[in-house]
Design a protein around this motif. Structure first.
Motif, PDB file in Angstrom:
ATOM      1  N   LYS A   8      -9.785  40.642 -15.615  1.00  0.00           N
ATOM      2  CA  LYS A   8      -9.725  40.801 -17.063  1.00  0.00           C
ATOM      3  C   LYS A   8      -9.558  39.429 -17.703  1.00  0.00           C
ATOM      4  CE  LYS A   8      -7.344  43.040 -20.822  1.00  0.00           C
ATOM      5  NZ  LYS A   8      -6.164  43.732 -21.329  1.00  0.00           N
ATOM      6  N   ASP A  38      -4.831  38.309 -11.683  1.00  0.00           N
ATOM      7  CA  ASP A  38      -6.161  38.517 -11.109  1.00  0.00           C
ATOM      8  C   ASP A  38      -6.594  37.307 -10.276  1.00  0.00           C
ATOM      9  OD1 ASP A  38      -5.834  40.698 -12.653  1.00  0.00           O
ATOM     10  OD2 ASP A  38      -7.483  40.325 -14.011  1.00  0.00           O
ATOM     11  N   SER A  92     -11.666  51.417 -26.176  1.00  0.00           N
ATOM     12  CA  SER A  92     -11.427  52.077 -24.883  1.00  0.00           C
ATOM     13  C   SER A  92      -9.972  51.898 -24.430  1.00  0.00           C
ATOM     14  CB  SER A  92     -12.338  51.486 -23.800  1.00  0.00           C
ATOM     15  OG  SER A  92     -13.675  51.856 -24.022  1.00  0.00           O
ATOM     16  N   SER A 120      -2.017  43.410 -16.426  1.00  0.00           N
ATOM     17  CA  SER A 120      -2.481  42.321 -17.290  1.00  0.00           C
ATOM     18  C   SER A 120      -1.277  41.750 -18.039  1.00  0.00           C
ATOM     19  CB  SER A 120      -3.508  42.852 -18.288  1.00  0.00           C
ATOM     20  OG  SER A 120      -2.854  43.643 -19.256  1.00  0.00           O
TER      21      SER A 120
END
Ligand code: FAD
Length: 261
Positions: A8, A38, A92, A120
């Motif tokens: 992300k 990530d 979303s 995140s």
């Protein structure tokens, strides 16, 4: 082994603002960066590729600004990058992002392991890897701090718990989210950065993925009712004294009276 890493792109956290009147979070413009956790997933993907062969690719749901995050991953040695990008994805929620990523993975077709970060640093839900696993009907292990074994259609991992870790065996393909104890991410070389600039990024729209509005974008199952900024931090307090011992004693008394210790 074909490895897919979910990444992300996140904005600079210090620049995020909450507009209470408009009931929304204002994200700063600019390229942002790869979500820090990530980077550990990418490093683990590259190590697995170096150990087992095959390829390591990154996939993301984002926008044009996400391209720089994907290029940063390719500068580290990732083979290919896929960006799912469409106005239909606006709004979303985490389940919807999981559905979009799952559609991308189905289109990609070849994967033995799907890695992601634990969470995140902006939306912070720690839900997307599970949502991907649910949509693809795959086994999952979250908050993994070590991949002990991998091969012959299975992986054995250490999954962090509140008071230690579980040893879990999973059938492959599987989804794994990682914590930062898992490795020490490498830095890109200049040569890697130059090569990444020339590499293509494959872009897929909702139509390319065969997605209509059902369960994604405005069709997400959850709605944000209210957005509020965090309360301001309480003011700090200086503890003064003539000697370090006196300051330490006062600090100890203060921590005890506040029931911190
Ligand atoms: C009702 C609602 C509406 C929203 N509308 C918008 C909107 O209009 N625009 C917007 O930008 N955000 C929107 N969001 C936030 C958006 O849903 C989340 O940013 C997104 O689902 C990722 O969730 P997370 O950041 O909590 O990831 P987490 O679940 O904490 O992430 C865990 C891991 O999943 C992977 N991952 C997470 N997100 C992605 C991604 N996008 N691509 C690839 N891998 C990923 C990474 O490996 C990451 O480390 C909305 C959220 C809700 C609830």
């Amino acid at each position: 082994m074909n490895i897919v890493v979910l990444i992300k792109q996140v904005p600079e956290i210090a620049l995020i603002k909450v507009d209470e009147a408009a009931n929304k979070v204002e994200l700063p413009q600019g390229p942002g960066t790869v979500n820090p956790l990530d980077e550990y997933a990418v490093e683990e993907g590259l190590r697995l590729k170096e150990k087992t062969g095959g390829k390591c690719v990154v996939v993301s749901v984002g926008n044009e600004r996400t391209e720089s995050a994907l290029r940063n991953c390719m500068a580290l040695g990732v083979d290919e990058a896929y960006l799912m990008c469409d106005e239909a994805f606006d709004g979303s929620d985490q389940q919807a992002i999981g559905k979009i990523l799952a559609a991308g993975l189905k289109k990609l077709g070849e994967y033995d392991i799907i890695l992601g970060g634990k969470q995140s640093i902006d939306s912070d839900a720690a839900q997307v890897p599970s949502a991907v696993a649910a949509n693809l009907d795959l086994p999952q292990a979250l908050f993994v701090k070590k991949i002990e074994e991998i091969g012959d259609g299975k992986a054995v991992v250490n999954r962090t718990t509140e008071d230690g870790y579980d040893v879990v065996e999973l059938k492959l393909p599987a989804v794994i989210s990682v914590v930062k104890e898992i490795n020490e991410p490498r830095l890109p070389s200049l040569k890697g950065k130059m090569a990444a600039k020339k590499k293509a990024i494959t872009k897929w729209s909702a139509a390319d993925l065969g997605l209509d509005g059902d369960g994604i974008g405005a069709g997400s199952a959850t709605k944000t009712i209210k957005v509020t900024p965090p309360p301001p931090r309480p003011k700090g307090e200086f503890i003064e004294g003539e000697t370090p011992e006196e300051i330490a004693d006062k600090l100890f008394d203060k921590l005890r009276s506040d029931q911190v210790i």
